[in-house]
Design an enzyme around this catalytic site. Structure first.
Site, mmCIF file in Angstrom:
data_model
loop_
_atom_site.group_PDB
_atom_site.id
_atom_site.type_symbol
_atom_site.label_atom_id
_atom_site.label_comp_id
_atom_site.label_asym_id
_atom_site.label_seq_id
_atom_site.Cartn_x
_atom_site.Cartn_y
_atom_site.Cartn_z
ATOM 1 N N ARG A 31 41.040 16.079 29.729
ATOM 2 C CA ARG A 31 41.335 15.280 28.533
ATOM 3 C C ARG A 31 42.816 14.914 28.440
ATOM 4 O O ARG A 31 43.385 14.813 27.350
ATOM 5 C CB ARG A 31 40.876 16.008 27.265
ATOM 6 C CG ARG A 31 39.381 16.295 27.240
ATOM 7 C CD ARG A 31 38.946 16.869 25.910
ATOM 8 N NE ARG A 31 37.530 17.164 25.919
ATOM 9 C CZ ARG A 31 36.560 16.252 25.697
ATOM 10 N NH1 ARG A 31 36.893 15.004 25.441
ATOM 11 N NH2 ARG A 31 35.287 16.609 25.725
ATOM 12 N N TYR A 52 33.529 6.509 32.424
ATOM 13 C CA TYR A 52 33.229 5.473 33.410
ATOM 14 C C TYR A 52 33.006 4.116 32.748
ATOM 15 O O TYR A 52 33.455 3.082 33.271
ATOM 16 C CB TYR A 52 32.001 5.868 34.229
ATOM 17 C CG TYR A 52 32.139 7.198 34.934
ATOM 18 C CD1 TYR A 52 33.382 7.644 35.392
ATOM 19 C CD2 TYR A 52 31.042 8.031 35.138
ATOM 20 C CE1 TYR A 52 33.521 8.865 36.022
ATOM 21 C CE2 TYR A 52 31.169 9.244 35.774
ATOM 22 C CZ TYR A 52 32.409 9.668 36.213
ATOM 23 O OH TYR A 52 32.546 10.877 36.846
#
Length: 301
Positions: free
Chosen positions: A223, A261
Site C-alpha cells: 500500500r 490492475y
C-alpha cells in the site's frame, strides 16, 4: 519342471517434503511454475509449443544456451547463472538505470548476482508461502529454495528479450548510500513473452503478448505504490520489446489486486470455468491492457 519365480519387489522411492504454498493468481500455480521443466518456449510456462514458432524460438536463443541443465539453488548454481548472463546486466545504460521511477521507487531489471537473486526469491517466497502450524520455518526455507532454483533456471535458459525479472527499490539518496543493492529490493515481478492460444484470441492483430506474473511486495511496503511502479515498469519493458498487449491473471474474489490492475488500465476479458471451484481452486480472471501506441509506431522503433 521349472518353477517361475516373480522378481523381487523394489522398495518405493524416497518421499521428498512438499512445501505448502499459495497459488499465485498470475500463473497456474507457483509450485507448478517452479518444478524442473524443459527450456522455456515462445509460449512460456502456460501454453503448448507450436511447431513453426518453436523452431524460430530455437534460432533466437543465445549461443550455448541449448540444453542447459536446471541448476540447483547452490552457490555454484547462482554463480553460473550470473556468469552466463552477466554481460546483459545494466542494459538500460548509466543514464537510464531505471525503467520507471514512481513515488520514490525505482524499477530495474534484476542483476544476475547471487545475493540479489536470493533476495528476489526471499520476496516471492514471503508473498506466496502459506504458514503452517508445524515446522513452518522448515517448509518456508524449502519453498524459498525451490523459488530460487526456478529463478536460476529461467535466467539461464531464457533469451534476454523473452524473460525479465524486475525489481523495485528505494531511490532515496540516503538509502542508496547506506544499503547494498540487494538490500534495497522491496518488490519483484516476472515478465515473459507468450503466445497461448486461449489468450491470443482476445488480442486483435497480435500473435504474442507480454505476460505479467509473480508480483510480490514485502509486507512492510504494501500500500505504498510499489505495485503501481512495478506495473508501469512492465509496460515500459513491453514497449522496449515491441509488444502491444500486456496480460495478467488475478483471483476473481481479490478486490484489492483487481482494483490495482483496473486502475492501471487492465480490463477483464474472460474467467475460469465454474468447475474449478468444485475441485477447491479459486476462480481467476484474465485481464489485458493494450499499450497506447499503434502497431506502425512499434515497428518503427
Amino acid at each position: 519342471m521349472a518353477v517361475l519365480r516373480a522378481p523381487p519387489l523394489l522398495p518405493p522411492p524416497p518421499l521428498t517434503p512438499s512445501s505448502p504454498s499459495s497459488r499465485c493468481p498470475t500463473c497456474c500455480g507457483f509450485t507448478a511454475a517452479i518444478r524442473p521443466r524443459p527450456a522455456p518456449s515462445r509460449t512460456g510456462i502456460h501454453g503448448g509449443a507450436r511447431g513453426a514458432k518453436k523452431s524460430l524460438f530455437a534460432r533466437r536463443r543465445r549461443p550455448g544456451a541449448e540444453g542447459a541443465p536446471c541448476l540447483a539453488a547452490t552457490e555454484e548454481g547462482v554463480g553460473a547463472a550470473g556468469a552466463a548472463r552477466g554481460e546483459e546486466d545494466d542494459e538500460e545504460g548509466e543514464d537510464g538505470y531505471y525503467l520507471v521511477r514512481e513515488a520514490g521507487w525505482g524499477v530495474r531489471r534484476m542483476g544476475r548476482v547471487g545475493e540479489e537473486m536470493r533476495m528476489v526469491a526471499q520476496v516471492q517466497a514471503e508473498a506466496f508461502h502459506v504458514p503452517v502450524a508445524l515446522f513452518n520455518d522448515f517448509f518456508f526455507d524449502f519453498f524459498k529454495a525451490e523459488v530460487l532454483s526456478a529463478l536460476i533456471y529461467r535466467v539461464r535458459n531464457s533469451p534476454p528479450d523473452r524473460y525479465a525479472c524486475l525489481v523495485a527499490e528505494e531511490t532515496e539518496p540516503a538509502t542508496q548510500q547506506s544499503l547494498a543493492p540487494y538490500e534495497k529490493i522491496v518488490g519483484v515481478v516476472d515478465c515473459t513473452v507468450q503466445d497461448e492460444d486461449s489468450v491470443i484470441k482476445h488480442l486483435q492483430g497480435a500473435d504474442e503478448y507480454l505476460y505479467v506474473s509473480g508480483i510480490a511486495v514485502l509486507p512492510s511496503f504494501r500500500r505504498m505504490k510499489v505495485g503501481t511502479a512495478l506495473l508501469k515498469a512492465c509496460e515500459a519493458l513491453g514497449l522496449q520489446w515491441r509488444h502491444r498487449f500486456m496480460v495478467l491473471r488475478a483471483y476473481e474474489d481479490d478486490d484489492g489486486a483487481r482494483g490495482l490492475y483496473a486502475k492501471a488500465g487492465y480490463r477483464v476479458v474472460s474467467k475460469d470455468p465454474d468447475w474449478v471451484t468444485w475441485v477447491g481452486r479459486r476462480r481467476r480472471v484474465l485481464m489485458i491492457k493494450e499499450l497506447p501506441v499503434h502497431k506502425e509506431q512499434i515497428q518503427q522503433q
